[in-house]
Scaffold this motif. Structure first.
Motif, PDB file in Angstrom:
ATOM      1  N   ALA A 133      35.818  17.675  36.267  1.00 53.60           N
ATOM      2  CA  ALA A 133      36.461  18.976  36.416  1.00 53.60           C
ATOM      3  C   ALA A 133      35.436  20.110  36.381  1.00 53.60           C
ATOM      4  CB  ALA A 133      37.507  19.170  35.317  1.00 53.60           C
ATOM      5  N   ALA A 134      34.443  19.986  35.494  1.00 52.91           N
ATOM      6  CA  ALA A 134      33.387  20.996  35.409  1.00 52.91           C
ATOM      7  C   ALA A 134      32.569  21.036  36.701  1.00 52.91           C
ATOM      8  CB  ALA A 134      32.477  20.712  34.220  1.00 52.91           C
ATOM      9  N   PHE A 135      32.272  19.866  37.253  1.00 50.72           N
ATOM     10  CA  PHE A 135      31.528  19.802  38.515  1.00 50.72           C
ATOM     11  C   PHE A 135      32.300  20.468  39.647  1.00 50.72           C
ATOM     12  CE2 PHE A 135      31.564  17.170  42.439  1.00 50.72           C
ATOM     13  CZ  PHE A 135      30.405  17.672  43.006  1.00 50.72           C
ATOM     14  N   ALA A 136      33.561  20.079  39.825  1.00 50.56           N
ATOM     15  CA  ALA A 136      34.363  20.621  40.921  1.00 50.56           C
ATOM     16  C   ALA A 136      34.560  22.125  40.766  1.00 50.56           C
ATOM     17  CB  ALA A 136      35.721  19.913  40.975  1.00 50.56           C
ATOM     18  N   GLY A 137      34.832  22.577  39.539  1.00 48.82           N
ATOM     19  CA  GLY A 137      35.052  23.998  39.309  1.00 48.82           C
ATOM     20  C   GLY A 137      33.801  24.827  39.545  1.00 48.82           C
ATOM     21  N   ALA A 138      32.657  24.370  39.030  1.00 50.54           N
ATOM     22  CA  ALA A 138      31.409  25.117  39.195  1.00 50.54           C
ATOM     23  C   ALA A 138      30.981  25.163  40.655  1.00 50.54           C
ATOM     24  CB  ALA A 138      30.310  24.489  38.342  1.00 50.54           C
ATOM     25  N   LEU A 139      31.155  24.053  41.363  1.00 49.85           N
ATOM     26  CA  LEU A 139      30.770  24.015  42.776  1.00 49.85           C
ATOM     27  C   LEU A 139      31.621  24.986  43.597  1.00 49.85           C
ATOM     28  CD1 LEU A 139      29.008  22.605  44.924  1.00 49.85           C
ATOM     29  CD2 LEU A 139      30.837  20.909  45.174  1.00 49.85           C
ATOM     30  N   THR A 140      32.922  24.985  43.368  1.00 42.89           N
ATOM     31  CA  THR A 140      33.807  25.887  44.106  1.00 42.89           C
ATOM     32  C   THR A 140      33.560  27.339  43.716  1.00 42.89           C
ATOM     33  OG1 THR A 140      35.471  24.126  44.154  1.00 42.89           O
ATOM     34  CG2 THR A 140      36.210  26.355  44.687  1.00 42.89           C
TER      35      THR A 140
END
Length: 499
Positions: A200-207
């Motif tokens: 979730a942290a990866f997807a959120g930070a990337l977006t």
């Protein structure tokens, strides 16, 4: 009721959660005016929901196997309904985005338990019929979303696109508790909290980094920090999953070229086919003056062609290798986007029709087969993981596409307009600029932005399609196993139009 009650209960939840992926598209201009929302606010209204679905789907699916699928389904519907109420009551963009993220949490709980619940209730021919009905409902939800959103926005107002979920949720909870039996998966598994949080942290930070780049630039300090955080979270995720006893997504699967390319295809599919719709809607309503209903009807070219092709393709293309249907479909999606690159100041909404219809044909080919291609690339004991991964990557592609194409759109607009004016125009507030710029200038700027966005979307789908055609290989024995295996594959064959 005993026979078809469980199917009805599950389909009600599925209809709501998939409807809310597309129903908000045509309401974005009205939301922007009502809440004084910026372009990035509107991007997060769409992305918050898709990101929560993508980030939490696999983790919640594993938790449901342990806690009970019916229990998680009911909790998901309650959370979804509560979030829908909060969306309708939102007094500002921040509250709306937060409520949309909560909606995504509820939607993930519902989507993760849908197929296992149907698989536990129905067997044999009844299972095939139930999954066919579920797939048709899934496709209908996406097809009717823009039109229903337009009707509600034109009528009682945009807040009712969320309020309409409340009575449906009440019926879904009552029916689920009454007729759906509880079921569990392996209770020996543990919930992969570390994997869920790090993904979730990866997807959120990337977006977030992609959205911020549109406002402040790719080289701006905050943008770079967001991307650095995404890389760090991804490394944490890979480490946790590699060492965990019960990973929600085993990184070793990506060592198989076929699996990796199929996941890339899933991500590129939703990004290339659906993410630009939000900006098309803003253009049609804020500059061309279309009502929400008429704007929603334009997208029927895509939805209906996808539905028809999927229905016919299920019979006519049975046995055709997935690399041909998925790869060829992605090439058609890319071609459809390229067909929409000729916009100028005099273009009307009908200019989009041929491209949207072609994207729909591609969608009708890709969606039924992409889950089967993923299942065919992994051992049988990993089929549940592969099926969940396809949905995860599709939703992540949708979220990233909205962020990246928005950045591309505004960057191209800034060739004609000042930075602030470009963001205002892309956010659907073209009326506020008409005193400072001519109508021709505004239309030309938005058209140029959409053209560039369509080129990027077309390249996304085309490159992925070429890779699928070149690298995906499915042995005949594996294809037979996938065709005859359980719920996930057959369901995806009918759920063709859903983003």
């Amino acid at each position: 009721m005993r026979t078809w009650g469980p199917l009805t209960a599950v389909c009600l939840g599925t209809f709501m959660l998939l409807l809310d992926v597309t129903i908000a598209v045509v309401a974005l201009p009205d939301m922007a005016r009502s809440l004084h929302a910026s372009l990035s606010d509107l991007q997060w209204v769409m992305d918050g929901y898709a990101l929560a679905l993508a980030a939490l789907l696999l983790g919640i699916g594993a938790a449901a196997d342990i806690l009970g699928r019916r229990r998680v389904q009911v909790v998901g519907v309650v959370v979804f309904a509560t979030a829908s109420l909060l969306c309708g009551l939102a007094s500002g963009p921040g509250m709306l985005v937060a409520a949309r993220c909560l909606q995504g949490l509820g939607g993930a709980a519902m989507l993760a338990t849908t197929l296992p619940l149907l698989g536990s209730v129905y067997q044999g021919r009844q299972r095939s019929v139930a999954l066919g009905v579920w797939g048709a409902v899934s496709g209908a939800a996406s097809a009717v979303g823009p039109v229903l959103g337009g009707v509600l926005t034109d009528g009682p107002g945009w807040r009712w696109i969320f309020y309409v979920n409340l009575p449906v949720s009440v019926v879904a909870v009552w029916l689920t508790l009454k007729v759906v039996p509880e079921s569990h998966g392996s209770r020996d598994r543990r919930i992969d909290w570390a994997g869920t949080v790090s993904f979730a942290a990866f997807a959120g930070a990337l977006t977030y980094g992609a959205v911020r780049a549109g406002e402040h630039g790719w080289a701006e300090k905050g943008t770079l920090l967001a991307f650095a955080a995404a890389v760090g979270a991804l490394l944490c995720f890979l480490t946790v999953e590699r060492r965990g006893a019960d990973p929600m997504l085993d990184p070793r699967l990506f060592l198989k070229p076929t699996f990796s390319v199929v996941m890339l295809g899933a991500l590129a599919f939703n990004a290339g086919a659906f993410s630009l719709m939000a900006y098309d809607s803003l253009w049609m309503q804020s500059l061309l003056g279309l009502s929400p209903v008429r704007g929603g009807l334009v997208f029927l070219w895509m939805s209906l062609s996808a539905f028809v092709v999927a229905a016919l393709g299920g019979r006519l293309l049975h046995g055709v290798p997935a690399r041909l249907t998925v790869g060829g479909g992605l090439l058609l999606v890319g071609t459809g986007q390229f067909c929409m690159t000729g916009l100028d100041a005099s273009s009307t909404a009908s200019t989009l029709a041929p491209g949207l219809a072609l994207i729909g044909v591609g969608t009708g080919l890709v969606a039924p087969g992409i889950a089967g291609a993923a299942l065919a690339a992994v051992p049988p004991e990993r089929s549940g993981m592969a099926g969940g991964a396809v949905n995860t990557f599709r939703q992540l592609g949708y979220a990233l596409g909205i962020a990246v194409y928005g950045t591309v759109l505004t960057s191209r607009m800034r060739d004609t307009l000042p930075r602030d004016a470009a963001h205002t125009l892309a956010g659907g507030a073209g009326g506020a600029l008409r005193g400072a710029f001519s109508e021709h200038t505004l239309r030309s700027a938005f058209a140029a932005g959409l053209n560039t966005g369509a080129v990027v979307a077309g390249l996304t789908a085309t490159v992925a399609g070429a890779l699928v055609l070149a690298l995906v290989r499915t042995p005949s024995a594996t294809r037979d196993r996938v065709t005859n295996s359980a719920p996930g594959t057959q369901t995806e064959k009918t759920a063709a139009t859903r983003p």
